[in-house]
Design a protein around this motif. Structure first.
Motif, PDB file in Angstrom:
ATOM      1  N   GLY A  30       0.801  -1.217   0.000  1.00 32.66           N
ATOM      2  CA  GLY A  30       0.000   0.000   0.000  1.00 32.66           C
ATOM      3  C   GLY A  30       0.833   1.267   0.000  1.00 32.66           C
ATOM      4  N   ALA A  31       2.048   1.211   0.542  1.00 33.09           N
ATOM      5  CA  ALA A  31       2.911   2.408   0.597  1.00 33.09           C
ATOM      6  C   ALA A  31       4.369   1.972   0.592  1.00 33.09           C
ATOM      7  CB  ALA A  31       2.593   3.243   1.844  1.00 33.09           C
ATOM      8  N   PRO A  32       4.847   1.417  -0.514  1.00 28.81           N
ATOM      9  CA  PRO A  32       6.230   0.910  -0.537  1.00 28.81           C
ATOM     10  C   PRO A  32       7.267   1.999  -0.291  1.00 28.81           C
ATOM     11  CG  PRO A  32       5.292   0.970  -2.761  1.00 28.81           C
ATOM     12  CD  PRO A  32       4.171   1.215  -1.811  1.00 28.81           C
ATOM     13  N   GLY A  33       6.997   3.218  -0.744  1.00 30.85           N
ATOM     14  CA  GLY A  33       7.957   4.304  -0.548  1.00 30.85           C
ATOM     15  C   GLY A  33       8.224   4.584   0.918  1.00 30.85           C
ATOM     16  N   ALA A  34       7.168   4.593   1.738  1.00 36.72           N
ATOM     17  CA  ALA A  34       7.326   4.860   3.170  1.00 36.72           C
ATOM     18  C   ALA A  34       8.151   3.762   3.840  1.00 36.72           C
ATOM     19  CB  ALA A  34       5.969   4.985   3.843  1.00 36.72           C
ATOM     20  N   TRP A  35       7.885   2.509   3.479  1.00 40.17           N
ATOM     21  CA  TRP A  35       8.621   1.400   4.091  1.00 40.17           C
ATOM     22  C   TRP A  35      10.086   1.408   3.670  1.00 40.17           C
ATOM     23  CZ3 TRP A  35       7.093  -2.129   7.756  1.00 40.17           C
ATOM     24  CH2 TRP A  35       5.743  -2.091   8.113  1.00 40.17           C
ATOM     25  N   LEU A  69       7.990   5.234  11.125  1.00 40.72           N
ATOM     26  CA  LEU A  69       7.096   4.147  10.743  1.00 40.72           C
ATOM     27  C   LEU A  69       5.845   4.134  11.618  1.00 40.72           C
ATOM     28  CD1 LEU A  69       6.624   1.639   8.970  1.00 40.72           C
ATOM     29  CD2 LEU A  69       7.554   0.294  10.868  1.00 40.72           C
ATOM     30  N   LEU A  70       6.005   4.326  12.919  1.00 44.57           N
ATOM     31  CA  LEU A  70       4.836   4.363  13.807  1.00 44.57           C
ATOM     32  C   LEU A  70       3.855   5.447  13.370  1.00 44.57           C
ATOM     33  CD1 LEU A  70       6.480   3.931  17.341  1.00 44.57           C
ATOM     34  CD2 LEU A  70       4.876   2.355  16.248  1.00 44.57           C
ATOM     35  N   LEU A  71       4.363   6.615  13.001  1.00 49.05           N
ATOM     36  CA  LEU A  71       3.499   7.707  12.578  1.00 49.05           C
ATOM     37  C   LEU A  71       2.824   7.373  11.246  1.00 49.05           C
ATOM     38  CD1 LEU A  71       2.488  10.560  13.207  1.00 49.05           C
ATOM     39  CD2 LEU A  71       4.485  11.451  11.985  1.00 49.05           C
ATOM     40  N   HIS A  72       3.565   6.776  10.323  1.00 50.92           N
ATOM     41  CA  HIS A  72       2.985   6.376   9.038  1.00 50.92           C
ATOM     42  C   HIS A  72       1.827   5.405   9.248  1.00 50.92           C
ATOM     43  CE1 HIS A  72       2.554   4.573   5.076  1.00 50.92           C
ATOM     44  NE2 HIS A  72       2.839   3.397   5.610  1.00 50.92           N
ATOM     45  N   ALA A  83      11.693  -4.861   3.956  1.00 48.27           N
ATOM     46  CA  ALA A  83      11.837  -3.694   3.082  1.00 48.27           C
ATOM     47  C   ALA A  83      13.294  -3.286   2.907  1.00 48.27           C
ATOM     48  CB  ALA A  83      11.030  -2.518   3.641  1.00 48.27           C
ATOM     49  N   SER A  84      14.141  -3.596   3.892  1.00 48.84           N
ATOM     50  CA  SER A  84      15.554  -3.200   3.803  1.00 48.84           C
ATOM     51  C   SER A  84      16.423  -4.220   3.068  1.00 48.84           C
ATOM     52  CB  SER A  84      16.123  -2.969   5.209  1.00 48.84           C
ATOM     53  OG  SER A  84      16.186  -4.182   5.949  1.00 48.84           O
ATOM     54  N   GLN A  85      15.860  -5.371   2.664  1.00 48.16           N
ATOM     55  CA  GLN A  85      16.665  -6.425   2.039  1.00 48.16           C
ATOM     56  C   GLN A  85      17.410  -5.970   0.777  1.00 48.16           C
ATOM     57  OE1 GLN A  85      17.334  -9.755   3.337  1.00 48.16           O
ATOM     58  NE2 GLN A  85      16.638  -8.464   5.023  1.00 48.16           N
TER      59      GLN A  85
END
Length: 330
Positions: free
Chosen positions: A72-77, A182-185, A205-207
């Motif tokens: 749903g929001a790959p950019g944020a992750w 991330l909590l805020l997102h 997401a960091s892989q």
């Protein structure tokens, strides 16, 4: 349970996580002393963490909600995993060769101040306010860190020391910024993920970043030696899984309380003493002395003061609740 009354259990969880987080400094220092390349040390932790977390997911809400949130929001992750996991840990591993494990652990405690300073950049409500009492105690912890650094360097840091200090300082800002971001997102999108799911999502997401760093490490140093693989696995299990889940659980419990959130982050300062003890026992490192020891004691005093601030706020909250009930009863 009210936000203030959740603060004390959250602080206790954070202290417990500090015990497991300390493996990061001690084992990374051991890898550095054995000649392991810092990039392998960084990448291997999170390459190991992902398969370690997978067996836990069926009992922790499953992978599906995390995957939906990422899609749903790959950019944020990608952003918050890049800041809170990749930048944080790559810089920390780079600095591991700069000095004994207690020194790196102590310097990282500027995160107590960093978390609060990040608040105005993230929030647009009451959480954006920097609590004066919490800021003062965090500043005391940072003063203790500086005493430790200068004491270890006999009053002056060389270029390598300043570079390591800058790397650890940036790492100390990146970790709470990524976690809070991330909590805020998730809050803004109305998504509920527990601590294990958030850690799994950020690790997943960091892989791409860790795989890219691994390729670079291979070109620089070849494949990692067996000893470094073992040390990285120990860090992944202790710090990457157990400690991170405990810490994320603690911060999630007090996400609406700026002072308590800062206190939870500051409890990581206990790592200084744990790292000093383990470094002396297993790596033959000298216990901090003189000015460095004074700095360590100042950091410990800061921990105690932060715990007192949280306990005071919790007690005030209980008194207000009792008074309200009394007024209603009258």
């Amino acid at each position: 349970m009210s936000p203030s009354r959740r603060a004390l259990p959250a602080v206790a969880l954070s202290l417990l996580s500090a015990l497991f987080f300390t493996a990061t400094y001690v084992l990374n220092r051991a890898a550095a002393l054995e000649g392991g390349h810092w990039a392998w040390t960084a990448a291997l932790r999170y390459l190991f963490v992902l398969p370690l977390l997978l067996p836990l997911m069926p009992w922790q809400g499953g992978v599906a909600p995390v995957w939906r949130a990422i899609r749903g929001a790959p950019g944020a992750w990608l952003l918050w995993s890049g800041v809170g996991f990749f930048l944080f840990y790559a810089l920390l591993c780079y600095a591991a060769a700069s000095g004994p494990s207690w020194l790196v652990a102590g310097t990282f405690q500027v995160t107590a101040l960093a978390g609060m300073l990040c608040a105005p950049l993230l929030y647009d409500d009451a959480r954006a306010r920097i609590p004066r009492a919490g800021f003062a105690v965090a500043a005391l912890i940072v003063a203790g860190v500086l005493l430790m650094q200068l004491g270890h360097a006999q009053g002056a840091l060389d270029a390598g020391g300043w570079l390591a200090l800058a790397c650890v300082g940036a790492s100390a800002f990146a970790y709470p910024l990524g976690n809070r971001g991330l909590l805020l997102h998730l809050e803004k999108r109305g998504i509920e993920l527990n601590a294990t799911q958030r850690v799994f999502g950020l690790t997943l997401a960091s892989q791409p970043a860790w795989l890219a760093l691994s390729l670079w490490a291979w070109t620089q140093a070849g494949p990692p030696p067996a000893a470094q693989l073992g040390l990285a696995f120990g860090v992944a299990l202790s710090a990457g899984v157990i400690a991170t889940i405990l810490f994320f659980q603690a911060t999630g419990m007090v996400r609406d309380n700026g002072t308590a959130l800062g206190a939870v982050e500051a409890m990581q300062a206990a790592e200084v003493l744990i790292a000093a003890l383990l470094g002396a026992l297993f790596l033959g490192e000298a216990w901090p002395r003189g000015q460095a020891l004074s700095g360590a004691l100042v950091v410990v005093a800061g921990i105690a003061l932060f715990a007192w601030v949280v306990a005071r706020d919790a007690a005030r909250d209980r008194r207000e609740v009792r008074a309200l009930r009394s007024d209603r009863g009258g």
